[in-house]
Design a protein around this motif. Structure first.
Motif, mmCIF file in Angstrom:
data_model
loop_
_atom_site.group_PDB
_atom_site.id
_atom_site.type_symbol
_atom_site.label_atom_id
_atom_site.label_comp_id
_atom_site.label_asym_id
_atom_site.label_seq_id
_atom_site.Cartn_x
_atom_site.Cartn_y
_atom_site.Cartn_z
ATOM 1 N N ILE A 61 2.875 8.421 4.741
ATOM 2 C CA ILE A 61 2.138 7.266 4.220
ATOM 3 C C ILE A 61 3.051 6.419 3.333
ATOM 4 C CG2 ILE A 61 0.199 6.501 2.793
ATOM 5 C CD1 ILE A 61 -1.277 9.066 3.698
ATOM 6 N N ALA A 62 3.855 7.059 2.495
ATOM 7 C CA ALA A 62 4.779 6.323 1.619
ATOM 8 C C ALA A 62 5.746 5.483 2.445
ATOM 9 C CB ALA A 62 5.533 7.289 0.713
ATOM 10 N N ARG A 63 6.266 6.061 3.526
ATOM 11 C CA ARG A 63 7.178 5.313 4.399
ATOM 12 C C ARG A 63 6.479 4.104 5.009
ATOM 13 N NH1 ARG A 63 9.269 10.337 5.743
ATOM 14 N NH2 ARG A 63 7.741 10.614 7.403
ATOM 15 N N SER A 64 5.245 4.289 5.480
ATOM 16 C CA SER A 64 4.555 3.190 6.164
ATOM 17 C C SER A 64 4.069 2.101 5.214
ATOM 18 C CB SER A 64 3.400 3.720 7.009
ATOM 19 O OG SER A 64 2.368 4.197 6.188
ATOM 20 N N THR A 65 3.775 2.454 3.961
ATOM 21 C CA THR A 65 3.283 1.457 3.005
ATOM 22 C C THR A 65 4.365 0.910 2.096
ATOM 23 O OG1 THR A 65 2.717 3.130 1.332
ATOM 24 C CG2 THR A 65 0.988 2.528 2.930
ATOM 25 N N GLY A 66 5.508 1.591 2.038
ATOM 26 C CA GLY A 66 6.571 1.171 1.132
ATOM 27 C C GLY A 66 6.337 1.607 -0.304
ATOM 28 N N GLY A 67 5.367 2.491 -0.526
ATOM 29 C CA GLY A 67 5.063 2.978 -1.871
ATOM 30 C C GLY A 67 5.949 4.142 -2.269
ATOM 31 N N SER A 68 5.959 4.435 -3.555
ATOM 32 C CA SER A 68 6.707 5.597 -4.032
ATOM 33 C C SER A 68 5.934 6.863 -3.667
ATOM 34 C CB SER A 68 6.884 5.534 -5.545
ATOM 35 O OG SER A 68 5.637 5.760 -6.196
ATOM 36 N N LEU A 69 6.608 7.992 -3.689
ATOM 37 C CA LEU A 69 5.939 9.253 -3.378
ATOM 38 C C LEU A 69 4.854 9.569 -4.407
ATOM 39 C CD1 LEU A 69 8.932 11.460 -2.201
ATOM 40 C CD2 LEU A 69 7.119 10.452 -0.797
ATOM 41 N N GLN B 51 -6.960 -0.998 0.150
ATOM 42 C CA GLN B 51 -5.633 -0.713 0.721
ATOM 43 C C GLN B 51 -5.396 0.789 0.796
ATOM 44 O OE1 GLN B 51 -3.028 -2.730 -1.999
ATOM 45 N NE2 GLN B 51 -3.255 -4.713 -0.981
ATOM 46 N N ALA B 52 -5.746 1.499 -0.264
ATOM 47 C CA ALA B 52 -5.553 2.950 -0.286
ATOM 48 C C ALA B 52 -6.428 3.619 0.768
ATOM 49 C CB ALA B 52 -5.868 3.506 -1.673
ATOM 50 N N VAL B 53 -7.690 3.221 0.856
ATOM 51 C CA VAL B 53 -8.607 3.814 1.835
ATOM 52 C C VAL B 53 -8.070 3.614 3.249
ATOM 53 C CG1 VAL B 53 -10.896 3.581 2.898
ATOM 54 C CG2 VAL B 53 -10.684 3.698 0.409
ATOM 55 N N ARG B 54 -7.675 2.407 3.562
ATOM 56 C CA ARG B 54 -7.211 2.120 4.924
ATOM 57 C C ARG B 54 -5.930 2.883 5.281
ATOM 58 N NH1 ARG B 54 -10.355 -1.697 7.190
ATOM 59 N NH2 ARG B 54 -11.590 -2.967 5.767
ATOM 60 N N SER B 55 -4.967 2.940 4.368
ATOM 61 C CA SER B 55 -3.713 3.637 4.693
ATOM 62 C C SER B 55 -3.926 5.143 4.802
ATOM 63 C CB SER B 55 -2.621 3.305 3.679
ATOM 64 O OG SER B 55 -2.951 3.762 2.395
ATOM 65 N N VAL B 56 -4.719 5.723 3.909
ATOM 66 C CA VAL B 56 -4.932 7.175 3.934
ATOM 67 C C VAL B 56 -5.793 7.584 5.130
ATOM 68 C CG1 VAL B 56 -5.935 9.134 2.688
ATOM 69 C CG2 VAL B 56 -4.540 7.455 1.468
ATOM 70 N N LEU B 57 -6.871 6.852 5.404
ATOM 71 C CA LEU B 57 -7.727 7.217 6.539
ATOM 72 C C LEU B 57 -7.025 7.004 7.877
ATOM 73 C CD1 LEU B 57 -11.320 6.146 5.492
ATOM 74 C CD2 LEU B 57 -10.314 8.433 5.550
ATOM 75 N N ALA B 58 -6.172 5.984 7.968
ATOM 76 C CA ALA B 58 -5.398 5.798 9.198
ATOM 77 C C ALA B 58 -4.469 6.992 9.419
ATOM 78 C CB ALA B 58 -4.603 4.496 9.134
ATOM 79 N N ALA B 59 -3.804 7.422 8.352
ATOM 80 C CA ALA B 59 -2.908 8.584 8.466
ATOM 81 C C ALA B 59 -3.696 9.853 8.784
ATOM 82 C CB ALA B 59 -2.108 8.752 7.182
#
Length: 168
Positions: free
Chosen positions: A101-109, A49-57
């Protein structure tokens, strides 16, 4: 693409492929294991999940030769995630990148900043120092720390050709 023999041999049949440090392509499983280790994630799925969200961004921030060369050094699945993105018209600074990335994943900063470092440090190893330097120079300020590098700023008052303090 050819794999170097030393990156394809493993000491055990159950051990994941190690992340390459010489710029050669490693397996996606090897990348996930490296990210899982860096991020102290409990599962490979969390690392994925982390790889996909960070590499997409990151794919929305990189353009040109650096984008193409980074994709060539990543495992196929990671390269697809990176290159499937349309580059943004206005690139984001490092902190804005994390907030996006936080906005798109709903994660905290804080969690998102952790994820970014856990992914970009292994990506920097795969890219190698020269390409990583070029990527950081292409992006707005704030990315060096995300890639696990110091953010070096020019000394105040030192102009072109002037010696900086300690440069003797």
């Amino acid at each position: 693409m050819t794999l170097h023999a030393e990156t394809t041999t493993a000491s055990s049949t159950t051990a994941p492929a190690p992340a390459a440090t010489d710029g050669s392509v490693t397996s996606y499983t090897g990348l996930l294991e490296r990210v899982r280790y860096e991020g102290a994630y409990p599962t490979r799925e969390r690392a994925d999940q982390a790889v996909r969200s960070v590499l997409a961004a990151l794919g929305r921030q990189l353009v040109g030769d650096e984008r193409v060369q980074l994709a060539a050094r990543l495992p196929f699945e990671a390269a697809l995630t990176l290159t499937a993105q349309i580059p943004a018209v206005t690139p984001l600074g490092g902190w804005e990148f994390v907030k996006d990335i936080a906005r798109s994943t709903g994660g905290s900063l804080a969690t998102t900043r952790w994820d970014v470092g856990a992914v970009l440090v292994p990506v920097a190893h795969l890219a190698g120092p020269d390409l990583t330097d070029r990527i950081i120079r292409q992006l707005p300020s704030g990315y060096a720390l995300l890639f696990g590098r110091p953010e070096l700023l020019p000394a105040r008052g030192a102009g072109p050709g002037e010696r900086e303090r300690g440069d003797r």
